[in-house]
Design an enzyme around this catalytic site. Sequence first.
Site, mmCIF file in Angstrom:
data_model
loop_
_atom_site.group_PDB
_atom_site.id
_atom_site.type_symbol
_atom_site.label_atom_id
_atom_site.label_comp_id
_atom_site.label_asym_id
_atom_site.label_seq_id
_atom_site.Cartn_x
_atom_site.Cartn_y
_atom_site.Cartn_z
ATOM 1 N N SER A 57 0.846 -1.199 0.000
ATOM 2 C CA SER A 57 0.000 0.000 0.000
ATOM 3 C C SER A 57 0.877 1.243 0.000
ATOM 4 C CB SER A 57 -0.874 -0.001 1.257
ATOM 5 O OG SER A 57 -0.034 0.044 2.406
ATOM 6 N N ASN A 107 1.817 3.448 8.288
ATOM 7 C CA ASN A 107 1.220 4.682 7.785
ATOM 8 C C ASN A 107 0.587 4.408 6.430
ATOM 9 O OD1 ASN A 107 1.983 6.944 9.747
ATOM 10 N ND2 ASN A 107 3.881 5.777 9.496
ATOM 11 N N GLU A 108 -0.686 4.091 6.493
ATOM 12 C CA GLU A 108 -1.418 3.682 5.297
ATOM 13 C C GLU A 108 -1.765 4.902 4.442
ATOM 14 O OE1 GLU A 108 -1.268 0.782 4.630
ATOM 15 O OE2 GLU A 108 -1.866 -0.619 6.189
ATOM 16 N N PRO A 109 -2.211 4.681 3.182
ATOM 17 C CA PRO A 109 -2.565 5.805 2.322
ATOM 18 C C PRO A 109 -3.471 6.801 3.049
ATOM 19 C CG PRO A 109 -2.710 3.770 1.097
ATOM 20 C CD PRO A 109 -2.396 3.385 2.507
#
Length: 630
Positions: free
Chosen positions: A145, A151-153
Amino acid sequence: MERVPVKIFEDSEQACKVVARRIASLVRERSAHGNKAVLGLATGYTPIGIYTELVRMHQQEDLDFSNVVTFNLDEYWPIEPTSIQSYHYWMNVNFFNHVNIHRKNIHIPSGSVAEGEIERHCREYEQCIRDVGGIDIQILGIGRSGHIGFNEPGSSHLSRTRQIQLDKITRMDAASDFFGEENVPRLAITMGVGTVMEAREIVLLAFGEHKAGIIRQAVEGGVSTEVAASFLQEHRKATFYLDEAAAAELTRMFTPWLNGTCRWDEVLERKAVIWLAEKVKKPILKLTDEDYAENSLGGLTRARGRAYDVNLNVFRRMMKTITGWPAGKDGPVRILILNPHPDDDVISMAGTMMRLVEQGHQVHTAYMVNGYLSIYDHDVLRYAGFVKEFTKIFKLIPERTTTIEEHIEKFLRLKKVGDIDTPEIQAIKALIRRTEAVAAAKFCGIQDKNIHFLDLPFYKTATVQRFSIGPKDVAPVRELLEKVKPEMIFAAGDLSDPHGTHRLCLKAFLPALEEYSAAENLCPDVWLYRGAWQEWLPEQIDMAVPLSPDELRKKRFTIFRHESQKDRAMFPGPYDSREFWQRAEERNMATAAIYDSLGLPEYHAIEAFVHWPTPRSLQEICQLSRPNGQ
Ligand code: F6R
């Protein structure tokens, strides 16, 4: 086009060793001045080689960790530190238990902190980092991702340590660790992008072709909250350490002619011509000098003569890949197909297998892991019920079957998310896969005695430790090589399976092959197949075996023999809802369509293979064993 420094290594091991050495020199330098070294650490498949090397340096070179302070990036939430899926457990098993870091100097976000305490816990974590003067070197992996830490989108460059919801793709990638995606926690606690960016030096590592797409975005795309790793472009000392597979989609590797001049070799020439043919939608033999010149490939025609010569050269080479006799026509050949999972052979090369058998070759197939992780619990109950009734009908040892059935029912009723199956249940699951593999292989015409199950131990532990291959995994492969003495070997080259099992099986196979070749003075011809997870690019293909519509249909029925994997596989991999037989068919037909569009013969479907480039040492051994080095 690269907006962040990138170092490309031949393989992950080399990259990890360089990073480990960098860490070791920092630790030594700090300790020489009586100071602490502060390390930001990551878990996962990627950095494992760094920890292995650091542990080795501690044991063999007295690398002292007593002045080291560590901060891990993240932890699932909720999760107990003792859970085998927790990053606490992972770090202990892979690193902390083997070096002399003071426990008080180890920091990992808590997965067991109460919900109401999370904010305070995160604030304190940040404060702790500040109190020791910040992180000296931050190690990062990258998720598909684009996440660093978790720290995701959508994560801002200002984000700090906090609770976060995990992205779909991240949860799918973690599915195998948790025995099913539905068991993967939805939340985690992670250091923020802002926290990471404050580290004085950052090393991001990525290995394997499944990371190539996201690496391209992070390195060559603009800075965006959609790809957290892209923020590293703005860091003054961040470097990406990649293996060749993860770097494969960078412009300098993928279409280097767009970057300016490049050194032309045969593979690059092929790649460029196929790229051009697809771009201008013409078959190879119709490409003109203008097509080359107008698409940044004037350098190629200048180096090689005219478009006519380049076209013909690539066309002939592609024509040569096509064969209906994959093992040649010079009498029977001993062939070994090595499969990570019990269904890889038929998904990837059932058509070729059947042809090899028909053509009179001695075909063996071997399953490297037992594949029990992919069997649903309800299937175990169904088979246990079957055995109970079976034994009743034929009046066979009913007491023992009842005990086993009771054990199964009791265990499965009480089974909690992520619990490892008991040995009995593992054995039943493995047996289900084994019987399916035998049925499929026999359907392809392979004799019972030529079907082998290696049951490599790395897979059986089913914990984080499965990430390392040891001598116990290499030995059974070598023994099989000695027994079969194959002249031709097929092995899995689709290394993007969600579990990482394919990569590990290749890691077990290569040393076994090297040892075997050295001991026996034999150098088998090695071919790599693909199918379940990805397909070869046309320029990579060295052997293309055409399949007729009837052969492709028969291949479908062979894959159907793996009944437990039908309809809903346990680990389908990210963003591909197709069943394995559908993937295989579509991939084989797509390869045929590409050949057709390049102006090569039109087939219904093609199974594609790549010749494994003989490693140097192996090559030397082969030269020694053959007269005149032929
Ligand atoms: C792990 C972490 C993650 C991983 C990433 C890649 O602490 O923070 O960002 O680095 O998901 O995982 P692997 O290396 O398993 O592919």
